[in-house]
Design an enzyme around this catalytic site. Structure first.
Site, PDB file in Angstrom:
ATOM      1  N   ASP A  12      -9.110   1.898  13.839  1.00  0.00           N
ATOM      2  CA  ASP A  12      -7.954   1.018  14.039  1.00  0.00           C
ATOM      3  C   ASP A  12      -7.896   0.486  15.469  1.00  0.00           C
ATOM      4  OD1 ASP A  12      -6.973   1.163  11.491  1.00  0.00           O
ATOM      5  OD2 ASP A  12      -5.587   2.791  11.889  1.00  0.00           O
ATOM      6  N   ARG A  68      -2.620 -16.263   0.415  1.00  0.00           N
ATOM      7  CA  ARG A  68      -1.611 -16.261  -0.656  1.00  0.00           C
ATOM      8  C   ARG A  68      -0.256 -16.731  -0.138  1.00  0.00           C
ATOM      9  NH1 ARG A  68      -4.556 -11.716  -2.302  1.00  0.00           N
ATOM     10  NH2 ARG A  68      -3.195 -10.239  -1.230  1.00  0.00           N
ATOM     11  N   ASN A  94      -3.621  -8.698  10.351  1.00  0.00           N
ATOM     12  CA  ASN A  94      -4.499  -7.694   9.723  1.00  0.00           C
ATOM     13  C   ASN A  94      -3.954  -7.297   8.354  1.00  0.00           C
ATOM     14  OD1 ASN A  94      -2.395  -6.202  11.077  1.00  0.00           O
ATOM     15  ND2 ASN A  94      -3.556  -4.329  10.751  1.00  0.00           N
ATOM     16  N   PHE A  95      -3.607  -8.338   7.573  1.00  0.00           N
ATOM     17  CA  PHE A  95      -3.179  -8.090   6.204  1.00  0.00           C
ATOM     18  C   PHE A  95      -4.386  -7.789   5.332  1.00  0.00           C
ATOM     19  CE2 PHE A  95       0.424 -10.955   7.443  1.00  0.00           C
ATOM     20  CZ  PHE A  95       1.388  -9.957   7.423  1.00  0.00           C
ATOM     21  N   GLU A 107      -7.921   3.702   8.804  1.00  0.00           N
ATOM     22  CA  GLU A 107      -8.723   4.332   9.856  1.00  0.00           C
ATOM     23  C   GLU A 107      -9.910   5.170   9.352  1.00  0.00           C
ATOM     24  OE1 GLU A 107      -8.451   4.485  13.378  1.00  0.00           O
ATOM     25  OE2 GLU A 107     -10.242   5.716  13.176  1.00  0.00           O
ATOM     26  N   GLY A 124     -26.547  11.674  25.060  1.00  0.00           N
ATOM     27  CA  GLY A 124     -27.444  10.829  25.853  1.00  0.00           C
ATOM     28  C   GLY A 124     -28.674  11.507  26.412  1.00  0.00           C
ATOM     29  N   GLY A 125     -29.088  12.627  25.842  1.00  0.00           N
ATOM     30  CA  GLY A 125     -30.300  13.263  26.361  1.00  0.00           C
ATOM     31  C   GLY A 125     -30.035  14.163  27.565  1.00  0.00           C
ATOM     32  N   GLN A 126     -28.783  14.357  27.915  1.00  0.00           N
ATOM     33  CA  GLN A 126     -28.425  15.318  28.965  1.00  0.00           C
ATOM     34  C   GLN A 126     -27.770  16.480  28.231  1.00  0.00           C
ATOM     35  OE1 GLN A 126     -29.257  14.849  32.004  1.00  0.00           O
ATOM     36  NE2 GLN A 126     -29.511  12.644  32.190  1.00  0.00           N
ATOM     37  N   ARG A 166       8.929  -8.665   8.230  1.00  0.00           N
ATOM     38  CA  ARG A 166       9.645  -8.937   6.982  1.00  0.00           C
ATOM     39  C   ARG A 166      11.120  -8.548   7.150  1.00  0.00           C
ATOM     40  NH1 ARG A 166       7.538  -8.142   1.291  1.00  0.00           N
ATOM     41  NH2 ARG A 166       5.797  -7.025   2.172  1.00  0.00           N
ATOM     42  N   LYS A 186       7.560 -15.886   2.403  1.00  0.00           N
ATOM     43  CA  LYS A 186       7.454 -16.470   1.059  1.00  0.00           C
ATOM     44  C   LYS A 186       8.661 -17.341   0.737  1.00  0.00           C
ATOM     45  CE  LYS A 186       4.218 -13.007  -0.388  1.00  0.00           C
ATOM     46  NZ  LYS A 186       4.069 -11.620  -0.745  1.00  0.00           N
ATOM     47  N   GLN A 224      -1.660  -0.286  12.582  1.00  0.00           N
ATOM     48  CA  GLN A 224      -2.204   0.049  13.903  1.00  0.00           C
ATOM     49  C   GLN A 224      -3.244  -0.918  14.461  1.00  0.00           C
ATOM     50  OE1 GLN A 224      -4.678   3.600  16.140  1.00  0.00           O
ATOM     51  NE2 GLN A 224      -3.750   4.122  14.212  1.00  0.00           N
ATOM     52  N   LYS A 276      -9.054  -2.724   0.720  1.00  0.00           N
ATOM     53  CA  LYS A 276      -8.078  -2.340   1.745  1.00  0.00           C
ATOM     54  C   LYS A 276      -8.667  -1.153   2.498  1.00  0.00           C
ATOM     55  CE  LYS A 276      -3.842  -3.968  -0.373  1.00  0.00           C
ATOM     56  NZ  LYS A 276      -2.454  -3.685  -0.673  1.00  0.00           N
ATOM     57  N   VAL A 277      -8.445  -1.111   3.772  1.00  0.00           N
ATOM     58  CA  VAL A 277      -9.088  -0.059   4.567  1.00  0.00           C
ATOM     59  C   VAL A 277      -8.128   0.524   5.600  1.00  0.00           C
ATOM     60  CG1 VAL A 277     -10.881   0.348   6.311  1.00  0.00           C
ATOM     61  CG2 VAL A 277     -11.446  -0.917   4.244  1.00  0.00           C
TER      62      VAL A 277
HETATM   63  N1  CAO Z   1       7.381 -11.857   4.419  1.00  0.00           N
HETATM   64  C1  CAO Z   1       7.014 -11.766   3.120  1.00  0.00           C
HETATM   65  N2  CAO Z   1       5.951 -11.092   2.698  1.00  0.00           N
HETATM   66  C2  CAO Z   1       5.229 -10.436   3.646  1.00  0.00           C
HETATM   67  C3  CAO Z   1       5.564 -10.468   5.000  1.00  0.00           C
HETATM   68  C4  CAO Z   1       6.689 -11.223   5.376  1.00  0.00           C
HETATM   69  N3  CAO Z   1       7.074 -11.319   6.648  1.00  0.00           N
HETATM   70  N4  CAO Z   1       4.648  -9.721   5.675  1.00  0.00           N
HETATM   71  C5  CAO Z   1       3.791  -9.233   4.772  1.00  0.00           C
HETATM   72  N5  CAO Z   1       4.131  -9.664   3.540  1.00  0.00           N
HETATM   73  C6  CAO Z   1       3.451  -9.377   2.290  1.00  0.00           C
HETATM   74  C7  CAO Z   1       2.052  -9.921   2.235  1.00  0.00           C
HETATM   75  O1  CAO Z   1       2.069 -11.295   1.961  1.00  0.00           O
HETATM   76  C8  CAO Z   1       1.462  -9.093   1.102  1.00  0.00           C
HETATM   77  O2  CAO Z   1       1.847  -9.661  -0.121  1.00  0.00           O
HETATM   78  P1  CAO Z   1       0.809 -10.015  -1.318  1.00  0.00           P
HETATM   79  O3  CAO Z   1       0.133  -8.721  -1.652  1.00  0.00           O
HETATM   80  O4  CAO Z   1       1.714 -10.506  -2.386  1.00  0.00           O
HETATM   81  O5  CAO Z   1      -0.138 -11.016  -0.840  1.00  0.00           O
HETATM   82  C9  CAO Z   1       2.217  -7.783   1.221  1.00  0.00           C
HETATM   83  O6  CAO Z   1       3.268  -8.007   2.140  1.00  0.00           O
HETATM   84  C10 CAO Z   1       1.460  -6.577   1.651  1.00  0.00           C
HETATM   85  O7  CAO Z   1       0.450  -6.834   2.571  1.00  0.00           O
HETATM   86  P2  CAO Z   1      -0.811  -5.867   2.656  1.00  0.00           P
HETATM   87  O8  CAO Z   1      -1.507  -5.885   1.331  1.00  0.00           O
HETATM   88  O9  CAO Z   1      -1.611  -6.239   3.824  1.00  0.00           O
HETATM   89  O10 CAO Z   1      -0.145  -4.426   2.917  1.00  0.00           O
HETATM   90  P3  CAO Z   1      -0.498  -3.007   2.297  1.00  0.00           P
HETATM   91  O11 CAO Z   1       0.510  -2.079   2.848  1.00  0.00           O
HETATM   92  O12 CAO Z   1      -0.630  -3.010   0.822  1.00  0.00           O
HETATM   93  O13 CAO Z   1      -1.945  -2.653   2.886  1.00  0.00           O
HETATM   94  C11 CAO Z   1      -3.518  -2.277   4.660  1.00  0.00           C
HETATM   95  C12 CAO Z   1      -2.070  -2.192   4.199  1.00  0.00           C
HETATM   96  C13 CAO Z   1      -3.578  -1.891   6.104  1.00  0.00           C
HETATM   97  C14 CAO Z   1      -4.390  -1.327   3.829  1.00  0.00           C
HETATM   98  C15 CAO Z   1      -4.028  -3.713   4.469  1.00  0.00           C
HETATM   99  O14 CAO Z   1      -3.150  -4.587   5.120  1.00  0.00           O
HETATM  100  C16 CAO Z   1      -5.440  -3.939   5.000  1.00  0.00           C
HETATM  101  O15 CAO Z   1      -6.418  -3.544   4.378  1.00  0.00           O
HETATM  102  N6  CAO Z   1      -5.550  -4.620   6.139  1.00  0.00           N
HETATM  103  C17 CAO Z   1      -6.812  -4.968   6.746  1.00  0.00           C
HETATM  104  C18 CAO Z   1      -7.475  -3.784   7.375  1.00  0.00           C
HETATM  105  C19 CAO Z   1      -6.613  -3.126   8.405  1.00  0.00           C
HETATM  106  O16 CAO Z   1      -6.090  -3.728   9.318  1.00  0.00           O
HETATM  107  N7  CAO Z   1      -6.520  -1.806   8.288  1.00  0.00           N
HETATM  108  C20 CAO Z   1      -5.935  -1.022   9.343  1.00  0.00           C
HETATM  109  C21 CAO Z   1      -4.611  -0.593   9.038  1.00  0.00           C
HETATM  110  S1  CAO Z   1      -4.041   0.397  10.363  1.00  0.00           S
HETATM  111  O17 CAO Z   1      -4.333   1.914   9.839  1.00  0.00           O
END
Ligand code: CAO
Length: 476
Positions: free
Chosen positions: A216, A152, A144-145, A187, A295-297, A86, A123, A65, A184-185
Site C-alpha cells: 500500500d 462507471r 485507487n478505486f 496490502e 547484500g552479501g554482507q 462519499r 453518482k 491506504q 481487487k487487491v
Molecule cells: N460517491 C458515490 N459513490 C462512490 C463514491 C462517492 N463519493 N466514492 C466511491 N464510490 C463508489 C464507487 O463508485 C464504487 O462503486 P461501483 O462498485 O458501483 O463502481 C464503490 O464506491 C466502491 O468502490 P471500490 O470497489 O473501490 O471499494 P471496495 O471497498 O469494494 O474495494 C479496494 C476496496 C481497495 C479493494 C479496491 O478499491 C481496490 O482494489 N483498489 C485498487 C487497489 C488498491 O488501492 N488497494 C489498496 C487498498 S489499501 O489497503
C-alpha cells in the site's frame, strides 16, 4: 580515523599542486525576457520561499491506504489536496480500527493530514457537475478505486482529458494489464503477488508478510514519484497523462534483489544465504532467507541482555568484512583474525551459524543500545531492534519532525508520521486530518466559485449530503 584523515589531506595537496586553470569569464547572458528562462534565485531565507508544490492542486479521490499515502505526501510538500468523500460515510477507514468512540480512527487521521475534505455523491447529477468543475480546477486526479469504478462513475480518461487536457490522472491498481487486472487487491495480496512473501520468513516455515506496508504505502510512494515526473513533463508538453502504479509492480520493485538472486541461482548456490553454509541444497526458486543480510554482507539478529522477558531485546549484527578484525577484538576472539578458517569472508561463509552463535554469547551480556554504542565506535554496522513504543518515545524523531503530535477536535492529541523527506527550502508543517466534509462549503464557494445561492441549491440536491434514512415503520 587517523588513516582516513591522512588520505583526505593527501588528496587535497594533490589538487593544490595542479596548475590552476583560469576560467575565462562567461559572456553576460542575454537579458531574460519576462516569462522566459528560469527565475532568479530567491533572496528569501531558506524555508520562507513557499513549499515545493505550492500552486499544485490535487483532486484526491483516494481511499484506504495506498492512495491516501501518496496524496498525503504531496500535501506535505505543499499541494492543495482536496479529498472527495462519499456523503455521510467518507473514506471507509474513518470508522475502521476505531480506538476512540465516535472519532475518526488513527487509520484515517494518520493518512490524511494536510488535506481538505469535501463530500460529493459522484453518482448524483449535481455531484458529477461539481466533480467536473473540480477537474477543471485541479492539476492531478489521484484514485485507487477498484478497476473500472472511475469509468462507471462516468469519469473515463478520455472524458477527463477532454475536460482538462492538462490533468494528470494517477491510479493505483492491484495488478497491471493482464490476467489479474480486474482483481481487487489489499496490502498482503500484493506482498504475495510481488514476490516479497515467498522470500520472507524462515526456510522451514511458511511464507511471511512484513509489517512495513510495502504494497500500500510502497505503491503510494511510487505513484507520488510518477505524478511528479508527469508534472515535470507537462511543463514541456502542456498536456497531462495517465500514471498507473500496480501494487504487484511496486512490491516487485522493492524486492528486485530477490529477482537478482533468482537469476544467480541458475549459476550455482547463493553462497551468502546461511543455508549454503549449513549444506542444505537450494531448490529451483529463491528460498526464504530468514534474517540473512541481503547484500552479501553476512548478518543476523542476535539476542541481547534481557531477551528472555523483552521480545525486542535483539540487535541486527553485520559481519562486514573490512571491520572483521574489530569484531574479533570486541567479542574477545582475537585468534579469529589470523585463523585461516575465519580470517577471510570466503572461509567464514560455511561457518556463519557458529560465528553468529559466538557473537551472540557476547551480545547477550549487553543491552541492545550498549551493543550499538560499542560497535559504532569501531564502525561495525549494527542496529537495535526498536519497538514501536520506543520509536513513539524517541526524542530525536520528534526533533526532526519524523514523529509529530497533532491535535484533533474530536479525538484529541495523536501521533503521526511526518514527512520522511526533509528539504531545506520546503519545510513541512504537519496539520491534522479534516473532519468529514469540513471544507465542502469553502471549496464550493471559494475554489469552484459557486455563489451562496447556488450553494444553497446544491445543499438540497443531495449531491453533498447523505440520503435521508427512511423513517422506521411504526411498531404495529
Ligand atoms: N460517491 C458515490 N459513490 C462512490 C463514491 C462517492 N463519493 N466514492 C466511491 N464510490 C463508489 C464507487 O463508485 C464504487 O462503486 P461501483 O462498485 O458501483 O463502481 C464503490 O464506491 C466502491 O468502490 P471500490 O470497489 O473501490 O471499494 P471496495 O471497498 O469494494 O474495494 C479496494 C476496496 C481497495 C479493494 C479496491 O478499491 C481496490 O482494489 N483498489 C485498487 C487497489 C488498491 O488501492 N488497494 C489498496 C487498498 S489499501 O489497503
Amino acid at each position: 580515523m587517523a588513516v582516513r584523515n591522512k588520505m583526505k589531506a593527501k588528496s587535497k595537496s594533490k589538487v593544490a599542486a595542479k596548475k590552476v586553470v583560469k576560467l575565462k569569464p562567461k559572456k553576460p547572458a542575454a537579458k531574460a525576457k519576462p516569462g522566459n528562462g528560469p527565475p532568479r534565485p530567491s533572496a528569501k531565507p531558506w524555508g520562507q520561499a513557499g513549499k515545493a508544490l505550492d500552486g499544485v492542486r490535487i483532486l484526491d479521490f483516494t481511499h484506504v491506504q495506498a492512495g491516501p499515502t501518496c496524496t498525503q505526501l504531496l500535501a506535505y510538500m505543499g499541494a492543495d489536496c482536496i479529498k472527495i468523500e462519499r456523503p455521510g460515510a467518507g473514506d471507509i477507514t474513518r470508522g475502521q480500527l476505531r480506538d476512540v468512540k465516535g472519532a475518526d480512527s488513527l487509520y484515517f487521521t494518520m493518512l490524511n493530514g494536510n488535506k481538505r475534505s469535501i463530500t460529493i455523491d459522484s453518482k448524483n447529477p449535481k455531484g458529477k457537475e461539481i466533480i467536473d468543475r473540480l477537474i477543471k480546477h485541479c492539476d492531478v486526479l489521484v484514485e485507487n478505486f477498484a478497476p473500472g469504478a472511475l469509468d462507471r462513475m462516468g469519469f473515463t480518461w478520455e472524458y477527463i482529458h477532454k475536460t482538462n487536457p492538462r490533468m494528470i490522472v494517477a491510479s493505483v491498481k492491484g495488478f497491471g494489464p493482464g490476467p489479474y487486472e480486474d482483481c481487487k487487491v489489499y496490502e498482503n495480496v500484493a506482498q504475495c503477488a510481488g514476490g516479497a512473501a515467498s522470500t520472507t520468513g524462515f526456510r522451514d516455515g511458511p511464507p511471511l508478510v512484513t509489517g512495513a506496508q510495502i504494497g500500500d504505502s510502497g505503491t503510494g510512494l511510487h505513484l507520488a514519484f510518477g505524478i511528479m515526473c508527469a508534472l515535470y513533463q507537462r511543463i514541456r508538453t502542456g498536456r497531462g497523462q495517465k500514471v498507473l502504479c500496480a501494487m504487484q509492480d511496486g512490491v516487485l520493485n522493492l524486492a528486485r534483489v530477490k529477482l537478482r538472486d533468482q537469476q544467480r541461482l541458475a549459476h550455482g548456490p547463493l553462497i551468502e544465504y546461511s543455508q549454503y553454509g549449513e549444506g542444505i541444497p537450494f531448490g529451483k526458486a529463491v528460498p526464504r532467507a530468514g534474517n540473512d543480510s541481503g547484500g552479501g554482507q553476512p548478518g543476523w539478529i542476535l539476542k541481547c541482555k534481557g531477551w528472555e522477558s523483552d521480545p525486542d531485546s535483539y540487535v541486527y549484527f553485520i559481519t562486514q568484512a573490512p571491520v572483521w578484525a574489530d569484531i574479533c577484538d570486541v567479542i574477545g576472539k582475537r585468534e579469529w583474525k589470523t585463523d585461516p578458517d575465519y580470517a577471510t569472508p570466503a572461509a567464514r561463509l560455511p561457518r556463519l551459524k557458529e560465528i553468529f552463535n559466538t557473537i551472540e554469547q557476547w551480545t547477550m551480556t549487553k543491552d541492545k543500545f550498549e551493543v550499538m554504542e560499542i560497535c559504532n565506535k569501531v564502525d561495525i554496522p549494527v542496529g537495535p531492534i526498536l519497538s514501536m513504543k520506543e520509536i513513539a518515545e524517541e526524542q530525536s524523531l520528534r526533533d526532526t519532525g519524523t514523529v509529530v503530535e497533532v491535535d484533533h477536535p474530536t479525538r484529541g492529541k495523536y501521533l503521526t508520521v511526518g514527512n520522511p523527506v526533509k528539504m531545506s527550502d520546503s519545510i513541512t508543517a504537519v496539520k491534522r486530518s479534516p473532519l468529514l466534509g469540513e471544507h465542502t462549503e469553502e471549496i464550493l464557494t471559494k475554489v469552484l466559485g459557486y455563489s451562496k445561492k447556488e450553494y444553497e441549491e446544491i445543499k438540497v440536491s443531495g449531491a453533498i449530503t447523505a440520503p435521508e434514512k427512511p423513517a422506521k415503520a411504526e411498531a404495529a
